[in-house]
Design a protein around this motif. Sequence first.
Motif: not given
Length: 538
Positions: A340, A531, A535, A538
């Motif tokens: 990922q 994940c 994500k 970020r």
Amino acid sequence: MRSLCKVQAGLVYTEEEVEYRVRNVLASVESSLSNASFTWGNAPELVVWSASLYDYKNPRELLTSHNKFLKEKLPMITPLAAAPLPALNVEIETGSLPTLEELKGFLKESRTSEDNWVHLKSTSAKSILRKTLSQIKVKIGAASSDSDGGEDITAYYGTSGRKIQNSMFASESSIQVRGGTEITSDALAAYLKYLEGTGKANWQELHDKVRLTETRDGASFCILFGPALQLGVISRRRVYHEAIQYERDRNAGFISPFGYSTPTVTAAVDAICSMEWYWLLALKSQVCSEGNYPVKIWRWKGHLIQYTSVGHEGPSVLLVHGFGASLQHFRDNVGAIADQGCRVWAVTLLGFGKSEKPNINYSELLWSELLRDFIVDVVREPVHLVGNSIGGYICAITAGVWPSLARSLILLNTAGSVVPSYSFIPLSEEGQSSWFSRLQARLLLLFLRSRAGGILKEYYPTRTKRVDKSLMDEIIRAVSSNHTGMKDPLTKSESFVSMLRTHYSKVHIRELDAGHAPHDEVPDEVNSLLCEWIKDWR
């Protein structure tokens, strides 16, 4: 290359290594030699030598059970006498030594942003926590642990740090034998004859350090002689040979099958044989693939640590296992998370799995410092810390003490209680005598041995054969994620979740239909959540 051309070398010798990065360097050197052209003919051949303690030919056949390996009673190789190297009649320009100012300038110019973390390694976790606790004036728990070899020992010997005449140590506060082979050999003789007493000043100094560092039987050997062994000042062969020879001298050439007559001989022999076995095991790991990920070796304070890394770009994620497990417990998570768009690291903590198990004092602070150094030296960038069980507890300590190393903290059924305004970090040795601490440890060991099989089956219900059998308020970061298996038999999940929601409003909680190790029981669900969290970060 210029030096090779000067002497027209035909052979280049190097010691066999197990550490992943060193092996990569050797591979690069070998490739450069084979691709370069040399005026006198063929390229120099790279010859790898080893000074193995055992006469062992094929590491692929090495038994992974330490007890079974010892029962093989392989022959030991006698150490070679030291031989002086012949002088080369070659004029090579050695250059001049750089000045201190030149070195400072070089370091300033070559330092990268990651190198700014280096100073973090100079202060122990215990000293940071003591300073924090003194500032916020929280209540410290009564639990105790042994000294970590830091400021307590300095206080015992004084802080002058002066060099002692004819000393085996660098300073009064040092607890590691320093110097050349002659000094180290003399120190080893003093160590082996510890019970005999001595009138020699330098031997008495070493005996004083043994009493200071001997927190349990044999624990002082690695502390005193670890650096000398790691640097090759004295070989494992030599230590083993000297220990056995001393045992024979004491008993008219006889070695008892029931154990050595002197505790220091036992400590030296056991430590050396254990080091050698883990070195061979690491070598086997390099030539035999395990699972679907590369097995790598990192040397931490002279001890071999097994880890893996998958992925080449994206944010870094560090996975830390729980009690009785190892990095293999994340076999269904490493690849999936890397796919990922992450760089994924998983490490086997010292004392677990196929990482080395030295005779030292294990504590949550020791393991947290291991994670700190792994992030600084190996990963070299901040990580998303993911920990299960006691691994979550250790991750939380690491994130709290060195927050610049952690992007976020993700706890999978973490161990440890969270009680506001109370610290149960064992920072004080007061109130507990040495004999009482040892008695507690032995009682706990007997209990764990009697229940180990049942505990593992209960806490790790899926694929148990693949599981290795052999925080105060300030530590919970303001932004963290907690994934909890609501069927965990080890903790009362509902009350734990309720407590987190009461005291930590910014913690993100995900309740899973799983037990103590949700990443192993429902890996797809945990991988997806991890994940998604990374994500969003970020």
